[in-house]
Design a protein around this motif. Structure first.
Motif, PDB file in Angstrom:
ATOM      1  N   PRO A  64       0.836  -1.218   0.000  1.00 13.87           N
ATOM      2  CA  PRO A  64       0.000   0.000   0.000  1.00 13.87           C
ATOM      3  C   PRO A  64       0.861   1.255   0.000  1.00 13.87           C
ATOM      4  O   PRO A  64       1.861   1.338   0.716  1.00 13.87           O
ATOM      5  N   GLN A  65       0.481   2.213  -0.825  1.00 16.03           N
ATOM      6  CA  GLN A  65       1.239   3.453  -0.937  1.00 16.03           C
ATOM      7  C   GLN A  65       0.762   4.464   0.103  1.00 16.03           C
ATOM      8  O   GLN A  65      -0.410   4.481   0.488  1.00 16.03           O
ATOM      9  N   PHE A  66       1.664   5.287   0.558  1.00 10.23           N
ATOM     10  CA  PHE A  66       1.315   6.335   1.506  1.00 10.23           C
ATOM     11  C   PHE A  66       2.026   7.618   1.112  1.00 10.23           C
ATOM     12  O   PHE A  66       3.071   7.608   0.454  1.00 10.23           O
ATOM     13  N   SER A  67       1.456   8.729   1.510  1.00 12.01           N
ATOM     14  CA  SER A  67       2.034  10.033   1.211  1.00 12.01           C
ATOM     15  C   SER A  67       1.834  10.952   2.411  1.00 12.01           C
ATOM     16  O   SER A  67       0.760  10.941   3.027  1.00 12.01           O
ATOM     17  N   ALA A  68       2.853  11.694   2.759  1.00 11.77           N
ATOM     18  CA  ALA A  68       2.771  12.684   3.834  1.00 11.77           C
ATOM     19  C   ALA A  68       3.294  14.007   3.290  1.00 11.77           C
ATOM     20  O   ALA A  68       4.260  14.570   3.789  1.00 11.77           O
ATOM     21  N   HIS A  69       2.633  14.477   2.249  1.00 13.67           N
ATOM     22  CA  HIS A  69       3.069  15.648   1.515  1.00 13.67           C
ATOM     23  C   HIS A  69       3.174  16.883   2.404  1.00 13.67           C
ATOM     24  O   HIS A  69       4.192  17.593   2.402  1.00 13.67           O
ATOM     25  N   GLN A  70       2.132  17.168   3.184  1.00 16.49           N
ATOM     26  CA  GLN A  70       2.132  18.365   4.015  1.00 16.49           C
ATOM     27  C   GLN A  70       3.190  18.303   5.112  1.00 16.49           C
ATOM     28  O   GLN A  70       3.866  19.295   5.398  1.00 16.49           O
ATOM     29  N   SER A  71       3.350  17.136   5.719  1.00 24.78           N
ATOM     30  CA  SER A  71       4.385  16.988   6.750  1.00 24.78           C
ATOM     31  C   SER A  71       5.771  17.169   6.155  1.00 24.78           C
ATOM     32  O   SER A  71       6.653  17.792   6.759  1.00 24.78           O
ATOM     33  N   LEU A  72       5.966  16.633   4.956  1.00 22.18           N
ATOM     34  CA  LEU A  72       7.238  16.783   4.266  1.00 22.18           C
ATOM     35  C   LEU A  72       7.555  18.252   4.031  1.00 22.18           C
ATOM     36  O   LEU A  72       8.671  18.720   4.311  1.00 22.18           O
ATOM     37  N   GLN A  73       6.569  19.009   3.541  1.00 25.43           N
ATOM     38  CA  GLN A  73       6.830  20.408   3.226  1.00 25.43           C
ATOM     39  C   GLN A  73       7.066  21.245   4.476  1.00 25.43           C
ATOM     40  O   GLN A  73       7.905  22.146   4.486  1.00 25.43           O
ATOM     41  N   LEU A 193      20.396  15.809   1.916  1.00 21.71           N
ATOM     42  CA  LEU A 193      19.696  15.423   3.132  1.00 21.71           C
ATOM     43  C   LEU A 193      18.212  15.153   2.881  1.00 21.71           C
ATOM     44  O   LEU A 193      17.615  14.311   3.559  1.00 21.71           O
ATOM     45  N   PHE A 194      17.621  15.835   1.922  1.00 19.68           N
ATOM     46  CA  PHE A 194      16.179  15.738   1.741  1.00 19.68           C
ATOM     47  C   PHE A 194      15.738  14.771   0.654  1.00 19.68           C
ATOM     48  O   PHE A 194      14.556  14.413   0.604  1.00 19.68           O
ATOM     49  N   MET A 195      16.627  14.332  -0.209  1.00 15.89           N
ATOM     50  CA  MET A 195      16.161  13.528  -1.334  1.00 15.89           C
ATOM     51  C   MET A 195      15.575  12.189  -0.888  1.00 15.89           C
ATOM     52  O   MET A 195      14.644  11.668  -1.515  1.00 15.89           O
ATOM     53  N   CYS A 196      16.062  11.625   0.225  1.00 13.06           N
ATOM     54  CA  CYS A 196      15.508  10.369   0.718  1.00 13.06           C
ATOM     55  C   CYS A 196      14.121  10.573   1.306  1.00 13.06           C
ATOM     56  O   CYS A 196      13.229   9.728   1.126  1.00 13.06           O
ATOM     57  N   LEU A 197      13.930  11.692   2.022  1.00 11.11           N
ATOM     58  CA  LEU A 197      12.610  11.976   2.589  1.00 11.11           C
ATOM     59  C   LEU A 197      11.566  12.158   1.498  1.00 11.11           C
ATOM     60  O   LEU A 197      10.418  11.736   1.643  1.00 11.11           O
ATOM     61  N   PHE A 198      11.944  12.793   0.410  1.00  9.71           N
ATOM     62  CA  PHE A 198      11.017  12.950  -0.702  1.00  9.71           C
ATOM     63  C   PHE A 198      10.563  11.592  -1.215  1.00  9.71           C
ATOM     64  O   PHE A 198       9.374  11.375  -1.466  1.00  9.71           O
ATOM     65  N   CYS A 199      11.511  10.696  -1.379  1.00 11.95           N
ATOM     66  CA  CYS A 199      11.179   9.368  -1.895  1.00 11.95           C
ATOM     67  C   CYS A 199      10.297   8.609  -0.913  1.00 11.95           C
ATOM     68  O   CYS A 199       9.347   7.922  -1.307  1.00 11.95           O
ATOM     69  N   LEU A 200      10.577   8.740   0.378  1.00 10.78           N
ATOM     70  CA  LEU A 200       9.841   7.996   1.394  1.00 10.78           C
ATOM     71  C   LEU A 200       8.439   8.543   1.611  1.00 10.78           C
ATOM     72  O   LEU A 200       7.478   7.766   1.769  1.00 10.78           O
ATOM     73  N   LEU A 201       8.282   9.873   1.623  1.00  9.13           N
ATOM     74  CA  LEU A 201       7.026  10.484   2.041  1.00  9.13           C
ATOM     75  C   LEU A 201       6.108  10.865   0.888  1.00  9.13           C
ATOM     76  O   LEU A 201       5.091  11.536   1.093  1.00  9.13           O
ATOM     77  N   LEU A 202       6.447  10.453  -0.326  1.00 11.02           N
ATOM     78  CA  LEU A 202       5.549  10.597  -1.464  1.00 11.02           C
ATOM     79  C   LEU A 202       5.214   9.204  -1.999  1.00 11.02           C
ATOM     80  O   LEU A 202       5.943   8.243  -1.753  1.00 11.02           O
ATOM     81  N   THR A 203       4.118   9.099  -2.713  1.00  9.34           N
ATOM     82  CA  THR A 203       3.824   7.819  -3.361  1.00  9.34           C
ATOM     83  C   THR A 203       4.861   7.562  -4.447  1.00  9.34           C
ATOM     84  O   THR A 203       5.544   8.485  -4.906  1.00  9.34           O
ATOM     85  N   ARG A 204       4.976   6.323  -4.852  1.00  9.48           N
ATOM     86  CA  ARG A 204       5.996   6.013  -5.862  1.00  9.48           C
ATOM     87  C   ARG A 204       5.739   6.749  -7.166  1.00  9.48           C
ATOM     88  O   ARG A 204       6.664   7.149  -7.868  1.00  9.48           O
ATOM     89  N   GLU A 205       4.430   6.950  -7.511  1.00  4.86           N
ATOM     90  CA  GLU A 205       4.126   7.671  -8.754  1.00  4.86           C
ATOM     91  C   GLU A 205       4.461   9.155  -8.621  1.00  4.86           C
ATOM     92  O   GLU A 205       4.994   9.756  -9.556  1.00  4.86           O
ATOM     93  N   GLN A 206       4.155   9.756  -7.479  1.00  3.94           N
ATOM     94  CA  GLN A 206       4.485  11.164  -7.276  1.00  3.94           C
ATOM     95  C   GLN A 206       5.986  11.391  -7.365  1.00  3.94           C
ATOM     96  O   GLN A 206       6.441  12.345  -8.008  1.00  3.94           O
ATOM     97  N   TYR A 207       6.748  10.515  -6.731  1.00  4.21           N
ATOM     98  CA  TYR A 207       8.197  10.693  -6.740  1.00  4.21           C
ATOM     99  C   TYR A 207       8.781  10.419  -8.114  1.00  4.21           C
ATOM    100  O   TYR A 207       9.641  11.163  -8.595  1.00  4.21           O
ATOM    101  N   ARG A 208       8.305   9.366  -8.756  1.00  2.00           N
ATOM    102  CA  ARG A 208       8.807   9.064 -10.102  1.00  2.00           C
ATOM    103  C   ARG A 208       8.520  10.210 -11.054  1.00  2.00           C
ATOM    104  O   ARG A 208       9.368  10.605 -11.852  1.00  2.00           O
ATOM    105  N   ASP A 209       7.308  10.761 -10.988  1.00  2.00           N
ATOM    106  CA  ASP A 209       6.966  11.895 -11.854  1.00  2.00           C
ATOM    107  C   ASP A 209       7.852  13.101 -11.556  1.00  2.00           C
ATOM    108  O   ASP A 209       8.288  13.811 -12.470  1.00  2.00           O
ATOM    109  N   ALA A 210       8.110  13.358 -10.258  1.00  2.00           N
ATOM    110  CA  ALA A 210       8.893  14.532  -9.876  1.00  2.00           C
ATOM    111  C   ALA A 210      10.306  14.468 -10.433  1.00  2.00           C
ATOM    112  O   ALA A 210      10.822  15.455 -10.968  1.00  2.00           O
ATOM    113  N   ILE A 211      10.967  13.320 -10.325  1.00  2.00           N
ATOM    114  CA  ILE A 211      12.358  13.236 -10.773  1.00  2.00           C
ATOM    115  C   ILE A 211      12.464  13.113 -12.285  1.00  2.00           C
ATOM    116  O   ILE A 211      13.543  13.303 -12.844  1.00  2.00           O
ATOM    117  N   ASN A 212      11.345  12.803 -12.965  1.00  2.00           N
ATOM    118  CA  ASN A 212      11.356  12.779 -14.422  1.00  2.00           C
ATOM    119  C   ASN A 212      10.860  14.088 -15.024  1.00  2.00           C
ATOM    120  O   ASN A 212      11.068  14.333 -16.208  1.00  2.00           O
TER     121      ASN A 212
END
Length: 281
Positions: A64-73, A193-212
């Motif tokens: 199951p995918q999870f996202s904590a976008h607001q906490s991340l920001q 320092l933050f690139m791992c948190l981005f990957c962890l706290l976004l869904t895989r599709e959100q993160y994949r889209d962001a880095i592409n």
């Protein structure tokens, strides 16, 4: 007493072969001379690059995918306010404005009329809690979808017909910034320092889209090159080939080169705008 910049730094401080505003160049050159960039950054990038790939693998599992976008920001904003250098913070704020201007220029001069301009122009670190990095990416994807397929014009638009209706010149005096003695971390170390948190706290599709999303730099440059009659603009884009999806390998460099691209394309277009204003005055 501050040490004198090296011969190479003195050379690039005077190199205007690629367009870039002097303010942005000065901020970057000062960030380059941060001792932590040459001491702690290589270690951080090595350790966190390994961790990033492990998290990337974990997020690709059929779980199951999870996202904590607001906490991340909120965490990013807190960290930037307390630990990231003034130069790096100002470069981040400039990036929102430069990319929003570039995208709005493209939209305003495209044949499509039914679009919503990008409104991401944060003036302070706290503004980024709403003008988040995820929203920054989503606005790019939304605008490209609204503009649809690109029909290469037979000839560029006359300079006097270019539209600047959504353009907001970047004025450093508009940025609100409270400097603290704890703000010592350079731009690239902060990203490591933050690139791992981005990957962890976004869904895989959100993160994949962001880095592409960086790879749309080439498409943006090609389209604007068509509009202004300068095909060489595409050479500014380090990130290319948007149809080929990539993973997190070489992410730090790709992220940084995306920032350079938007600064350079913004500076080029601002020069066109100012020359047009001068010619018609």
């Amino acid at each position: 007493m501050a040490s004198k910049p090296s011969a190479y730094l003195q050379a690039i401080a005077r190199d205007n072969s690629l367009p870039i505003e002097q303010t942005a160049l000065d901020l970057w050159l000062k960030d380059l001379q941060n001792p932590l960039r040459w001491g702690i950054r290589p270690l951080l990038q090595f350790v966190f690059a390994i961790l990033l790939h492990l998290i990337w693998f974990f997020k690709r599992l059929p779980l199951p995918q999870f996202s904590a976008h607001q906490s991340l920001q909120r965490l990013i904003c807190w960290f930037c306010r307390h630990f990231v250098s003034k130069e790096a913070n100002l470069l981040i704020l400039r990036h929102y404005a430069t990319e929003s201007n570039v995208l709005n220029f493209l939209a305003a001069n495209s044949p499509v009329e039914d679009y919503q301009p990008v409104q991401l122009y944060p003036k302070s670190i706290d503004d980024m809690r709403d003008a988040s990095f995820v929203e920054h990416d989503q606005q790019l994807f939304r605008l490209f979808a609204e503009l649809g397929a690109w029909h290469h014009p037979a000839k560029p638009l006359p300079v006097e017909q270019l539209s600047w209706q959504h353009w907001q010149p970047v004025q450093m005096a508009d940025f609100e910034f409270a400097e603290k003695w704890t703000q010592w971390l350079d731009f690239e170390s902060a990203h490591a320092l933050f690139m791992c948190l981005f990957c962890l706290l976004l869904t895989r599709e959100q993160y994949r889209d962001a880095i592409n999303g960086f790879n749309l730099d080439q498409s943006i440059a090609l389209r604007i090159g068509d509009l202004v009659g300068n095909p060489k603009l595409a050479e500014m884009a380090y990130n290319k080939h948007p149809h080929y999806l990539v993973g997190p390998w070489n992410l730090s460099q790709r992220f940084l080169m995306h920032g350079f691209f938007t600064e350079q394309l913004y500076a080029y277009l601002e020069g066109v705008r100012l020359s047009t204003t001068t010619d018609t005055a």
